[in-house]
Design an enzyme around this catalytic site. Structure first.
Site, PDB file in Angstrom:
ATOM      1  N   ASP A  32       0.851  -1.193   0.000  1.00 58.93           N
ATOM      2  CA  ASP A  32       0.000   0.000   0.000  1.00 58.93           C
ATOM      3  C   ASP A  32       0.889   1.247   0.000  1.00 58.93           C
ATOM      4  O   ASP A  32       1.910   1.315   0.689  1.00 58.93           O
ATOM      5  CB  ASP A  32      -0.908   0.003   1.243  1.00 58.93           C
ATOM      6  CG  ASP A  32      -2.057   0.989   1.108  1.00 58.93           C
ATOM      7  OD1 ASP A  32      -3.216   0.541   1.011  1.00 58.93           O
ATOM      8  OD2 ASP A  32      -1.801   2.219   1.086  1.00 58.93           O
ATOM      9  N   ASN A  89     -12.879  -3.101   2.766  1.00 58.92           N
ATOM     10  CA  ASN A  89     -13.799  -1.973   2.834  1.00 58.92           C
ATOM     11  C   ASN A  89     -14.740  -2.033   1.637  1.00 58.92           C
ATOM     12  O   ASN A  89     -14.299  -2.258   0.506  1.00 58.92           O
ATOM     13  CB  ASN A  89     -13.019  -0.658   2.830  1.00 58.92           C
ATOM     14  CG  ASN A  89     -12.120  -0.507   4.045  1.00 58.92           C
ATOM     15  OD1 ASN A  89     -12.449  -0.991   5.121  1.00 58.92           O
ATOM     16  ND2 ASN A  89     -10.985   0.154   3.892  1.00 58.92           N
ATOM     17  N   GLY A  95     -15.978   2.748   3.786  1.00 58.76           N
ATOM     18  CA  GLY A  95     -14.732   3.500   3.631  1.00 58.76           C
ATOM     19  C   GLY A  95     -13.944   3.144   2.387  1.00 58.76           C
ATOM     20  O   GLY A  95     -12.747   3.435   2.306  1.00 58.76           O
ATOM     21  N   GLN A  96     -14.617   2.525   1.394  1.00 57.42           N
ATOM     22  CA  GLN A  96     -13.907   2.162   0.161  1.00 57.42           C
ATOM     23  C   GLN A  96     -13.631   3.410  -0.675  1.00 57.42           C
ATOM     24  O   GLN A  96     -14.539   4.203  -0.939  1.00 57.42           O
ATOM     25  CB  GLN A  96     -14.745   1.161  -0.649  1.00 57.42           C
ATOM     26  CG  GLN A  96     -14.015   0.626  -1.875  1.00 57.42           C
ATOM     27  CD  GLN A  96     -14.821  -0.441  -2.620  1.00 57.42           C
ATOM     28  OE1 GLN A  96     -15.982  -0.716  -2.289  1.00 57.42           O
ATOM     29  NE2 GLN A  96     -14.205  -1.038  -3.620  1.00 57.42           N
ATOM     30  N   HIS A 102     -10.330  -5.060  -3.271  1.00 56.32           N
ATOM     31  CA  HIS A 102      -9.014  -5.296  -2.665  1.00 56.32           C
ATOM     32  C   HIS A 102      -9.166  -5.713  -1.221  1.00 56.32           C
ATOM     33  O   HIS A 102     -10.088  -5.296  -0.526  1.00 56.32           O
ATOM     34  CB  HIS A 102      -8.111  -4.065  -2.770  1.00 56.32           C
ATOM     35  CG  HIS A 102      -8.746  -2.803  -2.270  1.00 56.32           C
ATOM     36  ND1 HIS A 102      -9.631  -2.058  -3.022  1.00 56.32           N
ATOM     37  CD2 HIS A 102      -8.631  -2.154  -1.080  1.00 56.32           C
ATOM     38  CE1 HIS A 102     -10.027  -1.005  -2.324  1.00 56.32           C
ATOM     39  NE2 HIS A 102      -9.448  -1.054  -1.135  1.00 56.32           N
ATOM     40  N   LEU A 103      -8.198  -6.538  -0.814  1.00 56.11           N
ATOM     41  CA  LEU A 103      -8.117  -7.015   0.562  1.00 56.11           C
ATOM     42  C   LEU A 103      -6.887  -6.362   1.178  1.00 56.11           C
ATOM     43  O   LEU A 103      -5.799  -6.448   0.623  1.00 56.11           O
ATOM     44  CB  LEU A 103      -7.943  -8.535   0.508  1.00 56.11           C
ATOM     45  CG  LEU A 103      -8.043  -9.371   1.763  1.00 56.11           C
ATOM     46  CD1 LEU A 103      -9.411  -9.206   2.427  1.00 56.11           C
ATOM     47  CD2 LEU A 103      -7.802 -10.842   1.406  1.00 56.11           C
ATOM     48  N   HIS A 104      -7.087  -5.688   2.320  1.00 58.92           N
ATOM     49  CA  HIS A 104      -5.944  -5.144   3.055  1.00 58.92           C
ATOM     50  C   HIS A 104      -5.404  -6.247   3.971  1.00 58.92           C
ATOM     51  O   HIS A 104      -6.174  -6.845   4.735  1.00 58.92           O
ATOM     52  CB  HIS A 104      -6.374  -3.978   3.956  1.00 58.92           C
ATOM     53  CG  HIS A 104      -6.898  -2.775   3.231  1.00 58.92           C
ATOM     54  ND1 HIS A 104      -6.136  -1.659   2.990  1.00 58.92           N
ATOM     55  CD2 HIS A 104      -8.116  -2.498   2.705  1.00 58.92           C
ATOM     56  CE1 HIS A 104      -6.859  -0.744   2.359  1.00 58.92           C
ATOM     57  NE2 HIS A 104      -8.077  -1.235   2.175  1.00 58.92           N
TER      58      HIS A 104
END
Ligand code: 5GP
Ligand code: ZN
Length: 116
Positions: A32, A89, A95-96, A102-104
């Protein structure tokens, strides 16, 4: 399959640089740009899927591949012993901000609950 205006599609194609950390047949992982933890990895499907809410019944293999890659990276990065958090998200309240699924993968420090 790909959205010409999508920043993560551009990262997947190599048009925009990113620190790539791994991939499998359906998923790609990269660091990120604005890390929220000592380790902060984004895992995305290689094809453009807008969000968790938009996944169609035949697209679940992409999510499975993302989860599998996240587990592999968590082990490789040494997070499996201390733990980690996976966050997806979704939409405005979630909060996207980037509308390519995507996966954090977050780790390297204790995290609080509940989220803000
Ligand atoms: P969201 O808020 O949509 O769940 O997360 C989007 C994430 O993408 C944020 O953590 C943000 O730092 C990250 N991000 C946005 N643009 C870029 C970029 O161009 N490159 C990288 N590596 N990460 C990005
Ligand atoms: Zn995309």
């Amino acid at each position: 399959m790909s959205d010409p205006n999508c920043i993560f599609c551009k990262i997947a194609s190599g048009a925009i640089p990113a620190k790539r950390l791994g991939e499998n047949v359906h998923a790609l992982a990269f660091a990120d740009l604005n890390p929220q933890a000592p380790t902060h990895v984004l895992v995305i499907p290689k094809v453009h899927l807008a969000s968790h809410a938009a996944i169609a019944p035949d697209q679940w293999p992409h999510l499975s591949a993302m989860q599998e890659l996240a587990q592999k990276l968590a082990k490789e990065l040494g997070l499996d012993a201390t733990g980690y958090r996976l966050v997806m998200n979704t939409g405005k309240d979630g909060g996207q901000t980037v509308f390519h699924l995507h996966l954090h993968l977050l780790g390297g420090r204790p995290m609080s609950w509940p989220p803000g």
